[in-house]
Design a protein around this motif. Structure first.
Motif, PDB file in Angstrom:
ATOM      1  N   GLY A  46       0.758  -1.240   0.000  1.00  0.00           N
ATOM      2  CA  GLY A  46       0.000   0.000   0.000  1.00  0.00           C
ATOM      3  C   GLY A  46       0.790   1.293   0.000  1.00  0.00           C
ATOM      4  O   GLY A  46       0.198   2.376   0.035  1.00  0.00           O
ATOM      5  N   THR A  47       2.120   1.214  -0.036  1.00  0.00           N
ATOM      6  CA  THR A  47       2.940   2.428  -0.036  1.00  0.00           C
ATOM      7  C   THR A  47       3.333   2.793  -1.464  1.00  0.00           C
ATOM      8  O   THR A  47       3.863   1.958  -2.204  1.00  0.00           O
ATOM      9  CB  THR A  47       4.216   2.232   0.802  1.00  0.00           C
ATOM     10  OG1 THR A  47       3.855   1.840   2.130  1.00  0.00           O
ATOM     11  CG2 THR A  47       5.022   3.527   0.877  1.00  0.00           C
ATOM     12  N   THR A  48       3.064   4.019  -1.854  1.00  0.00           N
ATOM     13  CA  THR A  48       3.466   4.510  -3.169  1.00  0.00           C
ATOM     14  C   THR A  48       4.969   4.771  -3.154  1.00  0.00           C
ATOM     15  O   THR A  48       5.523   5.258  -2.166  1.00  0.00           O
ATOM     16  CB  THR A  48       2.695   5.798  -3.516  1.00  0.00           C
ATOM     17  OG1 THR A  48       1.287   5.526  -3.451  1.00  0.00           O
ATOM     18  CG2 THR A  48       3.038   6.304  -4.898  1.00  0.00           C
ATOM     19  N   VAL A  49       5.645   4.460  -4.266  1.00  0.00           N
ATOM     20  CA  VAL A  49       7.101   4.544  -4.332  1.00  0.00           C
ATOM     21  C   VAL A  49       7.521   5.440  -5.492  1.00  0.00           C
ATOM     22  O   VAL A  49       7.060   5.270  -6.628  1.00  0.00           O
ATOM     23  CB  VAL A  49       7.732   3.145  -4.529  1.00  0.00           C
ATOM     24  CG1 VAL A  49       9.250   3.251  -4.667  1.00  0.00           C
ATOM     25  CG2 VAL A  49       7.360   2.215  -3.372  1.00  0.00           C
ATOM     26  N   LEU A  50       8.413   6.402  -5.204  1.00  0.00           N
ATOM     27  CA  LEU A  50       9.124   7.141  -6.239  1.00  0.00           C
ATOM     28  C   LEU A  50      10.578   6.718  -6.147  1.00  0.00           C
ATOM     29  O   LEU A  50      11.244   6.961  -5.136  1.00  0.00           O
ATOM     30  CB  LEU A  50       8.974   8.654  -6.051  1.00  0.00           C
ATOM     31  CG  LEU A  50       9.728   9.544  -7.061  1.00  0.00           C
ATOM     32  CD1 LEU A  50       9.336   9.223  -8.497  1.00  0.00           C
ATOM     33  CD2 LEU A  50       9.503  11.019  -6.763  1.00  0.00           C
ATOM     34  N   LEU A  51      11.043   6.068  -7.198  1.00  0.00           N
ATOM     35  CA  LEU A  51      12.341   5.396  -7.190  1.00  0.00           C
ATOM     36  C   LEU A  51      13.305   6.071  -8.148  1.00  0.00           C
ATOM     37  O   LEU A  51      12.967   6.337  -9.306  1.00  0.00           O
ATOM     38  CB  LEU A  51      12.128   3.925  -7.597  1.00  0.00           C
ATOM     39  CG  LEU A  51      13.339   3.041  -7.855  1.00  0.00           C
ATOM     40  CD1 LEU A  51      14.138   2.817  -6.583  1.00  0.00           C
ATOM     41  CD2 LEU A  51      12.893   1.715  -8.455  1.00  0.00           C
ATOM     42  N   VAL A  52      14.504   6.347  -7.676  1.00  0.00           N
ATOM     43  CA  VAL A  52      15.623   6.763  -8.529  1.00  0.00           C
ATOM     44  C   VAL A  52      16.613   5.618  -8.552  1.00  0.00           C
ATOM     45  O   VAL A  52      17.006   5.107  -7.504  1.00  0.00           O
ATOM     46  CB  VAL A  52      16.280   8.050  -7.990  1.00  0.00           C
ATOM     47  CG1 VAL A  52      17.712   8.196  -8.503  1.00  0.00           C
ATOM     48  CG2 VAL A  52      15.474   9.271  -8.380  1.00  0.00           C
ATOM     49  N   GLU A  53      17.003   5.184  -9.756  1.00  0.00           N
ATOM     50  CA  GLU A  53      17.784   3.957  -9.824  1.00  0.00           C
ATOM     51  C   GLU A  53      18.656   3.908 -11.080  1.00  0.00           C
ATOM     52  O   GLU A  53      18.208   4.219 -12.172  1.00  0.00           O
ATOM     53  CB  GLU A  53      16.835   2.747  -9.802  1.00  0.00           C
ATOM     54  CG  GLU A  53      17.491   1.398  -9.825  1.00  0.00           C
ATOM     55  CD  GLU A  53      18.549   1.218  -8.752  1.00  0.00           C
ATOM     56  OE1 GLU A  53      19.707   0.918  -9.107  1.00  0.00           O
ATOM     57  OE2 GLU A  53      18.237   1.388  -7.564  1.00  0.00           O
ATOM     58  N   GLN A  54      19.937   3.526 -10.873  1.00  0.00           N
ATOM     59  CA  GLN A  54      20.861   3.340 -11.999  1.00  0.00           C
ATOM     60  C   GLN A  54      20.630   2.005 -12.692  1.00  0.00           C
ATOM     61  O   GLN A  54      20.892   1.863 -13.880  1.00  0.00           O
ATOM     62  CB  GLN A  54      22.311   3.401 -11.491  1.00  0.00           C
ATOM     63  CG  GLN A  54      22.774   4.771 -11.079  1.00  0.00           C
ATOM     64  CD  GLN A  54      23.554   5.476 -12.173  1.00  0.00           C
ATOM     65  OE1 GLN A  54      23.939   4.876 -13.159  1.00  0.00           O
ATOM     66  NE2 GLN A  54      23.773   6.762 -12.001  1.00  0.00           N
ATOM     67  N   ASN A  55      20.161   1.012 -11.938  1.00  0.00           N
ATOM     68  CA  ASN A  55      19.893  -0.304 -12.527  1.00  0.00           C
ATOM     69  C   ASN A  55      18.550  -0.228 -13.250  1.00  0.00           C
ATOM     70  O   ASN A  55      17.508  -0.636 -12.743  1.00  0.00           O
ATOM     71  CB  ASN A  55      19.864  -1.369 -11.433  1.00  0.00           C
ATOM     72  CG  ASN A  55      19.852  -2.779 -11.997  1.00  0.00           C
ATOM     73  OD1 ASN A  55      19.238  -3.044 -13.024  1.00  0.00           O
ATOM     74  ND2 ASN A  55      20.545  -3.687 -11.329  1.00  0.00           N
ATOM     75  N   ALA A  56      18.593   0.302 -14.475  1.00  0.00           N
ATOM     76  CA  ALA A  56      17.362   0.599 -15.204  1.00  0.00           C
ATOM     77  C   ALA A  56      16.568  -0.656 -15.522  1.00  0.00           C
ATOM     78  O   ALA A  56      15.337  -0.643 -15.497  1.00  0.00           O
ATOM     79  CB  ALA A  56      17.692   1.351 -16.493  1.00  0.00           C
ATOM     80  N   ALA A  57      17.242  -1.748 -15.817  1.00  0.00           N
ATOM     81  CA  ALA A  57      16.540  -2.980 -16.183  1.00  0.00           C
ATOM     82  C   ALA A  57      15.651  -3.455 -15.039  1.00  0.00           C
ATOM     83  O   ALA A  57      14.468  -3.750 -15.232  1.00  0.00           O
ATOM     84  CB  ALA A  57      17.545  -4.063 -16.572  1.00  0.00           C
ATOM     85  N   GLN A  58      16.222  -3.534 -13.840  1.00  0.00           N
ATOM     86  CA  GLN A  58      15.448  -3.975 -12.676  1.00  0.00           C
ATOM     87  C   GLN A  58      14.349  -2.979 -12.341  1.00  0.00           C
ATOM     88  O   GLN A  58      13.222  -3.362 -11.990  1.00  0.00           O
ATOM     89  CB  GLN A  58      16.371  -4.176 -11.475  1.00  0.00           C
ATOM     90  CG  GLN A  58      17.277  -5.384 -11.571  1.00  0.00           C
ATOM     91  CD  GLN A  58      16.513  -6.688 -11.406  1.00  0.00           C
ATOM     92  OE1 GLN A  58      15.400  -6.713 -10.896  1.00  0.00           O
ATOM     93  NE2 GLN A  58      17.109  -7.774 -11.857  1.00  0.00           N
ATOM     94  N   ALA A  59      14.663  -1.694 -12.426  1.00  0.00           N
ATOM     95  CA  ALA A  59      13.688  -0.669 -12.064  1.00  0.00           C
ATOM     96  C   ALA A  59      12.496  -0.679 -13.008  1.00  0.00           C
ATOM     97  O   ALA A  59      11.336  -0.645 -12.572  1.00  0.00           O
ATOM     98  CB  ALA A  59      14.354   0.701 -12.065  1.00  0.00           C
ATOM     99  N   LEU A  60      12.741  -0.724 -14.305  1.00  0.00           N
ATOM    100  CA  LEU A  60      11.649  -0.692 -15.274  1.00  0.00           C
ATOM    101  C   LEU A  60      10.776  -1.931 -15.174  1.00  0.00           C
ATOM    102  O   LEU A  60       9.564  -1.879 -15.384  1.00  0.00           O
ATOM    103  CB  LEU A  60      12.201  -0.538 -16.692  1.00  0.00           C
ATOM    104  CG  LEU A  60      12.870   0.803 -17.012  1.00  0.00           C
ATOM    105  CD1 LEU A  60      13.412   0.800 -18.433  1.00  0.00           C
ATOM    106  CD2 LEU A  60      11.902   1.964 -16.820  1.00  0.00           C
ATOM    107  N   LYS A  61      11.390  -3.055 -14.848  1.00  0.00           N
ATOM    108  CA  LYS A  61      10.646  -4.308 -14.728  1.00  0.00           C
ATOM    109  C   LYS A  61       9.570  -4.202 -13.657  1.00  0.00           C
ATOM    110  O   LYS A  61       8.534  -4.854 -13.728  1.00  0.00           O
ATOM    111  CB  LYS A  61      11.628  -5.438 -14.395  1.00  0.00           C
ATOM    112  CG  LYS A  61      11.037  -6.836 -14.449  1.00  0.00           C
ATOM    113  CD  LYS A  61      12.071  -7.869 -14.033  1.00  0.00           C
ATOM    114  CE  LYS A  61      13.276  -7.885 -14.957  1.00  0.00           C
ATOM    115  NZ  LYS A  61      14.243  -8.962 -14.570  1.00  0.00           N
TER     116      LYS A  61
END
Length: 239
Positions: free
Chosen positions: A187-202
């Protein structure tokens, strides 16, 4: 829309770090910002949390203008951050760090508070094993778990995660991203900054690509992960 950023401009002295960016974070989503080093991702998170002053533009949370609001008051509203570099209090124990994340709460002696501690320990069993250990004596991965757990202790509506996989071994990276998905599903909304784009986009419902302080592409995580230009620039040619 839980968070709305409109026409945001932020300077470091005379240097424009962010130029006229606009995006939203729908409630219940994982929304990701990706881009190269220096693109403005961390600056964006710091500005949302109130740690950087806005030169122009507006930030709204649940429709309320928070552009000039203090970081303290943004935490009270329900915005919490796990910073780049983890920022653990190295001389304090795991439990003391978690308590610091709840510094605004008045219910530390209640069952609800204990439930939140238990939630963090369920997400990160390693932290329960290390409850009385000082943060400075823990590995980088354990400190990252602690930084996220500390942010959750504020009971945020929106949690800002800045480079949670930085410097971690591949196996631990997978674990951290699985836990981010679990946090969101709880239930927690997440705003993520991430260099590992593959994992983040997935794992992202929505994503935005920053280049030199500007958003140049937006779409769902799946759309950007499947885009040939995005693959070539950020995903090593493949997801």
């Amino acid at each position: 829309m839980l968070l709305e950023v409109e026409g945001l401009c932020v300077n470091y002295g005379h240097i424009e770090a962010i130029r006229d960016i606009s995006f939203g974070v729908p409630e219940g989503t994982v929304t990701t910002l990706i881009g190269a080093n220096g693109a403005g991702k961390t600056t964006t998170l710091k500005t949302v949390s109130g740690l950087r002053k806005v030169r122009a533009g507006t930030i709204r949370f649940e429709g309320k203008d928070i552009t000039a609001m203090s970081p303290y008051d943004r935490v009270k509203l329900g915005i919490s951050q796990s910073p780049e570099g983890r920022g653990c209090f190295v001389g304090m124990t795991v439990r003391e760090n978690l308590d610091m994340g709840a510094f605004l709460r008045k219910d530390r002696k209640t069952a609800a508070y204990r439930e939140d501690i238990d939630r963090v320990f369920t997400l990160f069993p390693r932290l329960q094993e290390r409850e009385k250990q000082t943060a400075g004596s823990m590995s980088g991965g354990e400190q990252q778990m602690l930084a996220i757990g500390r942010a959750l202790m504020a009971r945020p509506r929106l949690v800002l995660l800045d480079e949670p996989s930085m410097g971690l071994a591949p196996k631990l990276i997978q674990q951290i991203f699985s836990i981010i998905t679990e946090i969101n599903e709880q239930g927690t909304t997440v705003l993520l900054v991430e260099q590992n784009a593959a994992q983040a986009l997935k794992r992202s419902h929505e994503a935005h690509i920053l280049e030199t302080g500007e958003i140049v592409r937006s779409g769902t995580g799946a759309e950007l992960a499947g885009d040939d230009a995005v693959k070539a620039a950020y995903l090593g040619g493949d997801v």
